[in-house]
Design a protein around this motif. Structure first.
Motif, PDB file in Angstrom:
ATOM      1  N   MET A   1      60.932  85.503  95.347  1.00  0.00           N
ATOM      2  CA  MET A   1      60.979  85.962  93.960  1.00  0.00           C
ATOM      3  C   MET A   1      59.677  85.626  93.263  1.00  0.00           C
ATOM      4  SD  MET A   1      63.660  84.921  90.949  1.00  0.00           S
ATOM      5  CE  MET A   1      65.058  85.422  91.927  1.00  0.00           C
TER       6      MET A   1
ATOM      7  N   ILE B   1      65.054  92.860  93.614  1.00  0.00           N
ATOM      8  CA  ILE B   1      65.779  92.091  94.624  1.00  0.00           C
ATOM      9  C   ILE B   1      67.262  92.426  94.573  1.00  0.00           C
ATOM     10  CG2 ILE B   1      64.119  90.208  94.542  1.00  0.00           C
ATOM     11  CD1 ILE B   1      66.094  88.669  92.808  1.00  0.00           C
ATOM     12  N   ASP B   2      68.006  91.930  95.550  1.00  0.00           N
ATOM     13  CA  ASP B   2      69.458  92.123  95.593  1.00  0.00           C
ATOM     14  C   ASP B   2      70.100  91.318  94.468  1.00  0.00           C
ATOM     15  OD1 ASP B   2      72.028  92.650  96.256  1.00  0.00           O
ATOM     16  OD2 ASP B   2      72.056  91.485  98.110  1.00  0.00           O
TER      17      ASP B   2
END
Length: 313
Positions: free
Chosen positions: A1, A186-187
């Motif tokens: 991240m 991102i997920d």
């Protein structure tokens, strides 16, 4: 991240309306916002009158202030999107808007629960009301609303500020949490689950408390043998329950769902109820239907008219 987002500004899709209907929608929303903001500002000033310095009027005054904040955070940007072709908002402005919507909305839910408790004590325990709901207790309850809401939205806000964003288009007319999470790189399944649990905890717990309070209020008044007592419940409770039903119903539909990625277009309609319609209803039901408030409002208007006529002559 990544620590910083890769997108510096977002584009809001707003409402998918025909160009010929855009002006009409703009006019309706502008009138509603002006009426809500102006009315709540006037009511907020009236609350400062010494004749309204009681717990009964203290909580509605805070509700008026919250409604001003809530509708002002969202509606001006929506009007700008409808009026002009540029529908962009900076990433910092977007996250700030999302935070304040989340924060102010959470404060309002907790405050509605506190107001229902205040009505419960006033109607079900009238002799103990001055002792239980004294000035210090009311101040602590309101302070608890603001602090509790701040603590509940602090962690999600920190997470949102640190997400990497790689899509610019947000499918909404303001920066709400669900559509903002959709444009992250991102997920988001785990974060959406946490957001769902927090929303469910705040919304459903305050709803259960409010429902329980009004259930006791209605059952208490219906046990009063006089017709005047029955008239009181049918005059007071339905209007309050209407506001609570719209506020909680629309928020539960939008936020208290394990997966918020579908029906975002329909969510916009529910969001209008939350950010535009509910503050207007609160103005009329919690403030303008009160006889004492209407009396002070008439006195204020008479003084304003007198000053205007005095200056013109």
């Amino acid at each position: 991240m990544k620590n910083q987002s890769t997108v510096t500004e977002f584009t809001l899709t707003s409402f998918p309306v025909l160009p010929e209907l855009r002006a009409f929608l703009f006019a309706v929303l502008l009138f509603t916002y002006t009426l809500t903001a102006t009315g709540n500002i006037i009511i907020s000033l009236i609350w400062t009158d010494n004749r309204l310095q009681t717990p009964m009027y203290f909580f509605p005054s805070n509700l008026s202030f919250l409604d001003i904040l809530y509708t002002t955070v969202v509606t001006p940007k929506l009007l700008a999107c409808l009026l002009g072709e540029k529908k962009t908002i900076s990433s910092a402005g977007c996250i700030t808007q999302a935070y304040f919507c989340f924060y102010v909305g959470t404060v309002e839910f907790i405050l509605l629960a506190v107001m229902s408790f205040d009505r419960y004590v006033a109607i079900c325990n009238p002799l103990c009301y001055p002792i239980i709901m004294n000035s210090r207790a009311c101040l602590l309850l309101v302070l608890g609303c603001w602090v509790g809401a701040f603590l509940s939205v602090l962690a999600p806000t920190i997470v949102v500020t640190r997400l990497p964003y790689c899509h610019k288009e947000i499918n909404h007319f303001f920066c709400d949490i669900a559509p903002l999470l959709q444009v992250a790189c991102i997920d988001m399944h785990l974060i959406e689950k946490i957001d769902f649990l927090l929303s469910a905890l705040v919304t459903l717990s305050s709803l259960a408390f409010t429902t329980g309070s009004y259930t006791y209020i209605i059952s208490t008044i219906l046990r009063i043998p006089s017709a005047q007592g029955h008239q009181k419940v049918f005059y007071t409770c339905p209007s309050h329950i209407t506001v609570v039903s719209i506020a909680y119903g629309s928020n539960i539909f939008v936020y208290v769902r394990p997966n918020q990625n579908y029906s975002l277009d329909f969510n916009k309609v529910a969001a209008v109820l939350i950010t535009v319609v509910t503050p207007l209803l609160n103005l009329f039901i919690y403030s303008l239907r009160n006889d004492k408030v209407k009396e002070l409002l008439r006195d204020s208007m008479d003084r304003i008219i007198f000053l205007i006529l005095r200056k013109t002559h």
